[in-house]
Design a protein around this motif. Sequence first.
Motif, PDB file in Angstrom:
ATOM      1  N   HIS A  30      -1.152   6.042  -1.299  1.00 29.96           N
ATOM      2  CA  HIS A  30      -2.271   5.710  -0.418  1.00 29.96           C
ATOM      3  C   HIS A  30      -2.841   4.358  -0.814  1.00 29.96           C
ATOM      4  O   HIS A  30      -3.050   4.089  -1.993  1.00 29.96           O
ATOM      5  N   GLY A  32      -6.051   2.132  -0.745  1.00 35.66           N
ATOM      6  CA  GLY A  32      -7.496   2.221  -0.575  1.00 35.66           C
ATOM      7  C   GLY A  32      -8.063   0.882  -0.141  1.00 35.66           C
ATOM      8  O   GLY A  32      -8.084  -0.061  -0.921  1.00 35.66           O
ATOM      9  N   HIS A  34     -10.587  -2.072   0.670  1.00 33.53           N
ATOM     10  CA  HIS A  34     -11.809  -2.520   0.015  1.00 33.53           C
ATOM     11  C   HIS A  34     -12.243  -3.845   0.625  1.00 33.53           C
ATOM     12  O   HIS A  34     -11.573  -4.374   1.517  1.00 33.53           O
ATOM     13  N   GLY A  74      -4.140   4.708   5.598  1.00 34.21           N
ATOM     14  CA  GLY A  74      -3.794   4.015   4.364  1.00 34.21           C
ATOM     15  C   GLY A  74      -2.500   4.495   3.734  1.00 34.21           C
ATOM     16  O   GLY A  74      -2.126   4.043   2.653  1.00 34.21           O
TER      17      GLY A  74
END
Length: 86
Positions: A30, A32, A34, A74
């Motif tokens: 996955h 993530g 940001h 994601g």
Amino acid sequence: VDTVRSITLAADLSFVYDRHYVPYYRIGGHYGYHNNTIIIGDYDYWGLYEPPYGYHWVHDYDSGDAILASIATGAIIGLVIGALAD
């Protein structure tokens, strides 16, 4: 033992390969998102293929890896090690 190798490509691009490098991300993992996530829109320039519908390439700024991730979840379905390294 020398673990760093310099490779020259036909297009006069060169990069350094460390055979002991272990990417932080993996296919099936996955990504993530940001604040510093960079979406790669000019994938042709970097030698990447057009992402499938619902996916895009993102730049892992720390490693120079290109990550093909789902826009919605994601989920990682592709990874190119060192594709964006300086």
